[in-house]
Design a protein around this motif. Structure first.
Motif, PDB file in Angstrom:
ATOM      1  N   UNK A 202       0.839  -1.200   0.000  1.00  0.00           N
ATOM      2  CA  UNK A 202       0.000   0.000   0.000  1.00  0.00           C
ATOM      3  C   UNK A 202       0.874   1.251   0.000  1.00  0.00           C
ATOM      4  N   UNK A 203       0.265   2.353  -0.405  1.00  0.00           N
ATOM      5  CA  UNK A 203       0.948   3.649  -0.448  1.00  0.00           C
ATOM      6  C   UNK A 203      -0.002   4.697   0.109  1.00  0.00           C
ATOM      7  N   UNK A 204       0.496   5.525   1.031  1.00  0.00           N
ATOM      8  CA  UNK A 204      -0.329   6.559   1.642  1.00  0.00           C
ATOM      9  C   UNK A 204       0.377   7.910   1.564  1.00  0.00           C
ATOM     10  N   UNK A 205      -0.410   8.974   1.588  1.00  0.00           N
ATOM     11  CA  UNK A 205       0.123  10.334   1.515  1.00  0.00           C
ATOM     12  C   UNK A 205      -0.721  11.239   2.401  1.00  0.00           C
ATOM     13  N   UNK A 206      -0.070  12.044   3.235  1.00  0.00           N
ATOM     14  CA  UNK A 206      -0.787  12.922   4.154  1.00  0.00           C
ATOM     15  C   UNK A 206      -0.641  14.401   3.808  1.00  0.00           C
ATOM     16  N   UNK A 207      -0.271  14.677   2.565  1.00  0.00           N
ATOM     17  CA  UNK A 207      -0.086  16.054   2.136  1.00  0.00           C
ATOM     18  C   UNK A 207       1.343  16.535   2.273  1.00  0.00           C
ATOM     19  N   UNK A 208       2.164  15.787   3.009  1.00  0.00           N
ATOM     20  CA  UNK A 208       3.570  16.134   3.191  1.00  0.00           C
ATOM     21  C   UNK A 208       4.496  14.960   2.927  1.00  0.00           C
ATOM     22  N   UNK A 209       4.115  13.780   3.419  1.00  0.00           N
ATOM     23  CA  UNK A 209       5.000  12.620   3.338  1.00  0.00           C
ATOM     24  C   UNK A 209       4.277  11.427   2.718  1.00  0.00           C
ATOM     25  N   UNK A 210       5.067  10.615   2.000  1.00  0.00           N
ATOM     26  CA  UNK A 210       4.567   9.341   1.482  1.00  0.00           C
ATOM     27  C   UNK A 210       4.986   8.221   2.427  1.00  0.00           C
ATOM     28  N   UNK A 211       4.115   7.228   2.546  1.00  0.00           N
ATOM     29  CA  UNK A 211       4.386   6.071   3.407  1.00  0.00           C
ATOM     30  C   UNK A 211       4.092   4.806   2.608  1.00  0.00           C
ATOM     31  N   UNK A 212       4.985   3.831   2.713  1.00  0.00           N
ATOM     32  CA  UNK A 212       4.804   2.572   2.002  1.00  0.00           C
ATOM     33  C   UNK A 212       4.586   1.443   3.000  1.00  0.00           C
ATOM     34  N   UNK A 213       3.568   0.623   2.721  1.00  0.00           N
ATOM     35  CA  UNK A 213       3.254  -0.482   3.597  1.00  0.00           C
ATOM     36  C   UNK A 213       3.429  -1.807   2.886  1.00  0.00           C
ATOM     37  N   UNK A 214       3.884  -2.798   3.626  1.00  0.00           N
ATOM     38  CA  UNK A 214       4.088  -4.134   3.078  1.00  0.00           C
ATOM     39  C   UNK A 214       2.867  -5.006   3.318  1.00  0.00           C
ATOM     40  N   UNK A 215       2.804  -6.136   2.605  1.00  0.00           N
ATOM     41  CA  UNK A 215       1.778  -7.128   2.857  1.00  0.00           C
ATOM     42  C   UNK A 215       2.251  -8.073   3.953  1.00  0.00           C
ATOM     43  N   UNK A 216       1.325  -8.836   4.495  1.00  0.00           N
ATOM     44  CA  UNK A 216       1.655  -9.924   5.408  1.00  0.00           C
ATOM     45  C   UNK A 216       1.488 -11.223   4.615  1.00  0.00           C
ATOM     46  N   UNK A 217       2.560 -11.948   4.331  1.00  0.00           N
ATOM     47  CA  UNK A 217       2.445 -13.173   3.525  1.00  0.00           C
ATOM     48  C   UNK A 217       1.461 -14.151   4.147  1.00  0.00           C
ATOM     49  N   UNK A 238      -6.269   4.311  13.366  1.00  0.00           N
ATOM     50  CA  UNK A 238      -6.433   5.762  13.406  1.00  0.00           C
ATOM     51  C   UNK A 238      -7.246   6.179  14.628  1.00  0.00           C
ATOM     52  N   UNK A 239      -8.333   5.450  14.883  1.00  0.00           N
ATOM     53  CA  UNK A 239      -9.187   5.788  16.018  1.00  0.00           C
ATOM     54  C   UNK A 239      -8.490   5.558  17.352  1.00  0.00           C
ATOM     55  N   UNK A 240      -7.464   4.734  17.343  1.00  0.00           N
ATOM     56  CA  UNK A 240      -6.697   4.482  18.560  1.00  0.00           C
ATOM     57  C   UNK A 240      -5.458   5.374  18.658  1.00  0.00           C
ATOM     58  N   UNK A 241      -5.370   6.347  17.763  1.00  0.00           N
ATOM     59  CA  UNK A 241      -4.301   7.331  17.834  1.00  0.00           C
ATOM     60  C   UNK A 241      -2.978   6.897  17.254  1.00  0.00           C
ATOM     61  N   UNK A 242      -2.951   5.840  16.455  1.00  0.00           N
ATOM     62  CA  UNK A 242      -1.704   5.356  15.874  1.00  0.00           C
ATOM     63  C   UNK A 242      -1.310   6.189  14.654  1.00  0.00           C
ATOM     64  N   UNK A 243      -0.013   6.183  14.342  1.00  0.00           N
ATOM     65  CA  UNK A 243       0.443   6.943  13.186  1.00  0.00           C
ATOM     66  C   UNK A 243       0.161   6.167  11.901  1.00  0.00           C
ATOM     67  N   UNK A 244       0.389   6.816  10.760  1.00  0.00           N
ATOM     68  CA  UNK A 244       0.024   6.220   9.478  1.00  0.00           C
ATOM     69  C   UNK A 244       0.748   4.899   9.213  1.00  0.00           C
TER      70      UNK A 244
END
Length: 265
Positions: A202-217, A238-244
């Protein structure tokens, strides 16, 4: 947000009917997100409509059985929405969609009040609620929306200005193209935009930084609900306050569970 927050899922539900086997599973994007949120330990409701048929009774019974609040799931004359599904090399392929009573689904004022009593509302492309998003935004409730793999759908332009967390799926384009796409998405309103990419993560963007996420095999039995599982995991984090990055990791872990069995849940 904190761990006591409540998620409201609203919009489409459908019976996933597997043509090859005759199996019928309750599902639909918002429904799945609600069920997976409860599976993770959260609190969720589902607002929508089913028909006065056996599938409608099955849908209501199954969702409630998973611990989701169905107090705003209406039953109306007609048939429950149904999607025809085939499995090809372990991947689900959608066929005809019979919309049934979902074709005329509209939110009532009472529905709006109910949704706004939650901390986060999630819907999707076929949920029929895009016209009501300005009302939710005006009430201050956070909105997440799944646009699936349809970035050119007219609903995208209509909804984006009123969405806080936007989700898309695209496993074809490369990093550079997706980065440009996410920049354009966040420029139109969302605080965070995410693309799920199948085996590419996965790939995420918060308006400033890009974040790349891996799969779980994991061993893949059926991909039905995998993307919705990611969304549920991401939003739960997100609802538990965790970062992206942590939200992306939770989404991937949640998807790996769903991939291991037939049907969405």
């Amino acid at each position: 947000m904190n761990e006591n927050c409540k998620l409201a899922a609203v919009g489409d539900n459908c019976i996933d009917f597997y043509d090859q086997t005759g199996d019928a599973y309750p599902g639909g994007n918002p429904v799945n997100v609600a069920v997976y949120t409860v599976r993770l330990g959260g609190t969720a409701s589902y607002t929508g409509v089913v028909g006065e048929d056996d599938y409608g009774a099955l849908m209501r019974r199954a969702i409630a059985g998973k611990g989701v609040d169905v107090s705003h799931l209406r039953t109306e004359p007609g048939t429950t929405a149904l999607s025809h599904v085939s499995i090809v090399d372990g991947d689900r392929v959608f066929g005809d969609y019979e919309e049934g009573v979902m074709a005329s689904f509209r939110l009532t004022d009472e529905d709006i009040d109910f949704l706004c009593a939650h901390d986060l509302v999630v819907s999707g492309l076929w949920g029929m609620i895009a016209p009501d998003l300005p009302r939710l935004k005006a009430r201050g409730v956070k909105v997440a929306f799944d646009f699936a793999d349809k970035p050119e759908d007219p609903v995208v332009a209509q909804a984006l200005p009123f969405v806080d967390y936007a989700f898309f799926s695209n496993d074809a384009d490369g990093d550079a193209a997706l980065e440009d796409f996410l920049r354009n998405v966040t420029a139109k309103g969302p605080k965070v935009a995410v693309v799920t990419r199948g085996e590419k993560g996965s790939l995420a963007y918060d308006g400033e930084h890009f974040y790349r996420g891996d799969i779980v095999p994991c061993q893949v039995v059926d991909t039905m609900g995998a993307g919705d599982s990611f969304i549920a995991g991401f939003l739960y984090g997100l609802m538990r306050g965790q970062d992206i990055p942590a939200c992306m990791a939770l989404g991937a872990q949640n998807s790996s569970v769903t991939l291991g069995y037939a049907g969405a849940w």
